[in-house]
Design a protein around this motif. Structure first.
Motif, PDB file in Angstrom:
ATOM      1  N   HIS A   1     -51.830 -25.052 -28.340  1.00 18.03           N
ATOM      2  CA  HIS A   1     -51.902 -26.548 -27.889  1.00 18.03           C
ATOM      3  C   HIS A   1     -50.920 -27.384 -28.069  1.00 18.03           C
ATOM      4  CE1 HIS A   1     -56.406 -25.448 -27.459  1.00 18.03           C
ATOM      5  NE2 HIS A   1     -56.058 -25.520 -26.199  1.00 18.03           N
TER       6      HIS A   1
ATOM      7  N   GLU B   1     -54.754 -22.926 -31.367  1.00 19.92           N
ATOM      8  CA  GLU B   1     -54.443 -24.229 -31.804  1.00 19.92           C
ATOM      9  C   GLU B   1     -52.910 -24.528 -31.856  1.00 19.92           C
ATOM     10  OE1 GLU B   1     -52.782 -27.264 -34.227  1.00 19.92           O
ATOM     11  OE2 GLU B   1     -52.737 -25.185 -34.759  1.00 19.92           O
ATOM     12  N   LYS B   2     -51.857 -23.626 -32.223  1.00 18.97           N
ATOM     13  CA  LYS B   2     -50.558 -23.678 -32.081  1.00 18.97           C
ATOM     14  C   LYS B   2     -50.188 -23.739 -30.642  1.00 18.97           C
ATOM     15  CE  LYS B   2     -49.750 -21.567 -36.506  1.00 18.97           C
ATOM     16  NZ  LYS B   2     -49.172 -20.570 -37.326  1.00 18.97           N
TER      17      LYS B   2
END
Length: 583
Positions: free
Chosen positions: A218, A215-216
């Protein structure tokens, strides 16, 4: 007609020479200078190529370099006006461009010839066009999708299009400051691997972690549609402050490319002396997953625009063998070609073929199906290396034999491998590209679970998480791997069949994969026979293959091979027909 291609004033300086469309020789400068990734003007590689072709520099018709300072001038100017990067960054770019513009001076100075006596025409080939040419024009495909992905070259980080016959049509590109190669470099530095070219270490580390930080990631790399991507520029400094780079006459050095914001997002960067923790393993896994996500978005777009089931791939990211090995599973391509020097060294080859095929409109007649384009050394040179070091049949502590029968030589070597000994294997012409592919190799038993430890204790002294590679007889690939395809240049990672993994633990990575090299009798008869001999002894048509070196460039000459053997704890050295064994 003679065309000399060069990669100059950049890391992995190199030269390649073609005669009437046929490759004659190619080599990286580092093999002669003995400095990894040597950057500067490739004078020694050029001298070698000329010797192999039997010509002088005055006889060369064209010289092609894989850089064009005039490319993308409007885009560069607009970026400078909009972003106002620091003057130091602009100055560095101008200095490097001036070096490329002064190649005629370099050639004249190297060979002691006044410029007016040089009759060749100089060609500046845009960086990624040279990459595209380096793969497509020497591939077996009459038509294919073409893709190049790397850090940056001539203000571009990715380029793709369609190759048909002797012509490449560029369809689109991703420009500075966005780059998958630079993303991978930033994460490699963040994880504490600071030497030029260390990205492959992080690729080897990734299977030990889980992609918990995707997620980071992204936030760091964003898809923007049409296969394209953008970097979250707050996490980088290359676009605003520039990058500290040393590219001239030595080992290349690149300053830090990530900003403090990256550490705010992911936590403190790892110091090279710090232990590797689960956090680092997970970040490596997340980074590789992010790369694959963006890469395969791009590959899907390339397939859409090209409409071919064949892909040729080049650029520094062409060394991401893990992603390469997923092309058939994660895209609609069913055929793939990556030549052995996919990175910047290969730009020398590509520049030459761009001129031959694209600019001079000559038809294609050459396919690069092996990597053996470097120097070779004869019996007298091997004897001389032994003599200088006072090694003969009577030297205490060694047994030296000349085995004139190739079958007997391969059988004796295979027996040494099966004994668990570490064997230096020095044969024929040196490989083109970074991989040892059976002519400048160290070969060992893949069946021993302790072989990685033995190799690292005796010679390599490298990180425990880094895998060693299997060389396998081509016709046996499908029996041992889940994907059955040609991999002559060791640039794809495939899953080893689950039932075979316990049989070859030394070349099976933690996730069950192996970065294989498939070997045919036509490509390398003697290396094929060695593996065949090992299979006759053990039932396993595979040997562990790693590069013949010790924290240095791969050995080139018999003297370098012998010196590496003597200063390490290698057990056996086979050079040509000579077999030297420690007692």
């Amino acid at each position: 007609m003679l065309i000399l291609g060069i990669n100059a004033h950049h890391a992995d300086a190199a030269a390649a020479i073609i005669r009437d469309g046929e490759l004659v020789a190619a080599a990286e400068e580092e093999r002669f200078r003995r400095i990894k990734h040597w950057a500067g003007f490739p004078s020694e590689a050029i001298r070698y190529c000329l010797r192999e072709a039997g010509v002088t520099i005055e006889q060369v018709d064209h010289i092609a370099v894989n850089r064009n300072p005039n490319a993308n001038l409007v885009r560069k100017a607009l970026f400078t006006l909009r972003n106002r990067p620091k003057l130091g960054a602009i100055r560095k770019r101008l200095e490097n461009a001036l070096r490329i513009r002064s190649l005629a001076d370099d050639i004249a100075t190297t060979f002691g010839i006044p410029q007016e006596f040089l009759r060749m025409k100089l060609h500046n080939v845009e960086h990624h066009r040279a990459h595209l040419a380096s793969a497509f024009f020497v591939s077996p495909f009459p038509g294919a999708a073409v893709l190049s992905v790397d850090g940056f070259g001539d203000f571009v980080s990715a380029m793709w299009g369609v190759g048909e016959g002797n012509h490449i049509r560029v369809v689109d590109e991703v420009a500075f400051p966005h780059s998958l190669g630079l993303f991978y470099l930033a994460m490699t530095q963040y994880l504490g691997f600071l030497n030029y070219g260390d990205e492959y270490k992080v690729m080897g580390l990734a299977p030990y972690g889980a992609p918990t930080e995707l997620e980071k990631m992204h936030r760091i790399v964003r898809s923007v549609g049409g296969g394209k991507f953008e970097l979250g520029l707050d996490y980088f400094v290359h676009h605003s402050e520039g990058i500290s780079m040393l590219w001239e006459s030595g080992e290349p050095v690149i300053g830090r490319v990530f900003s403090p914001e990256l550490e705010a997002l992911l936590g403190p960067a790892r110091n090279p002396s710090d232990p590797i923790e689960d956090r680092h393993r997970n970040i490596a896994a997340s980074m590789q997953a992010m790369y694959e996500e963006a890469f395969f978005d791009l590959v899907a777009e390339v397939h859409r625009v090209a409409g071919s089931d064949a892909l040729t791939l080049a650029g520094g990211c062409g060394y991401n063998s893990v992603a390469n090995g997923m092309v058939f599973d994660r895209s609609r391509f069913t055929r793939l070609y990556i030549q052995s020097a996919a990175g910047d060294a290969g730009g020398a080859l590509g520049a030459a073929y761009w001129v031959w095929n694209q600019e001079l409109h000559q038809q294609r007649s050459f396919v690069m199906d092996h990597a053996y384009w470097g120097p070779s050394y004869d019996e007298s040179e091997i004897r001389a290396a032994l003599s200088v070091r006072s090694i003969d049949e009577t030297t205490p502590g060694f047994r030296l034999q000349r085995i004139g029968n190739e079958g007997e030589l391969c059988r004796l070597t295979a027996e040494s491998i099966a004994e668990g000994l570490v064997v230096g294997w020095f044969q024929g012409r040196m490989e083109w590209g970074p991989r040892a592919l059976g002519n400048r190799s160290i070969v060992c038993d893949p069946m021993r679970s302790d072989m990685k430890q033995i190799l690292n204790e005796k010679i390599k002294r490298r990180e425990s998480f880094r895998p060693f590679a299997p060389s396998i007889l081509r016709e046996k690939v499908g029996e041992w791997f889940e994907t059955d395809y040609d991999v002559p240049f060791m640039l794809q990672v495939y899953q080893i069949r689950e039932e075979k993994r316990p049989l070859i633990p030394a070349v099976t990575h933690v996730n069950g994969s192996g970065r294989l090299q498939s070997v045919t009798r036509d490509q390398n008869p003697r290396y094929y026979r060695l593996i065949e001999s090992f299979a006759e002894l053990t039932g396993v048509p595979i040997v562990l293959n790693t590069s013949f070196n010790e924290n240095e460039p791969v050995v080139n000459t018999p003297a370098e091979a012998l010196d590496c053997f003597l200063r390490t704890k290698m057990d056996v050295l086979v050079m040509g027909d000579w077999l030297l064994r420690r007692l």
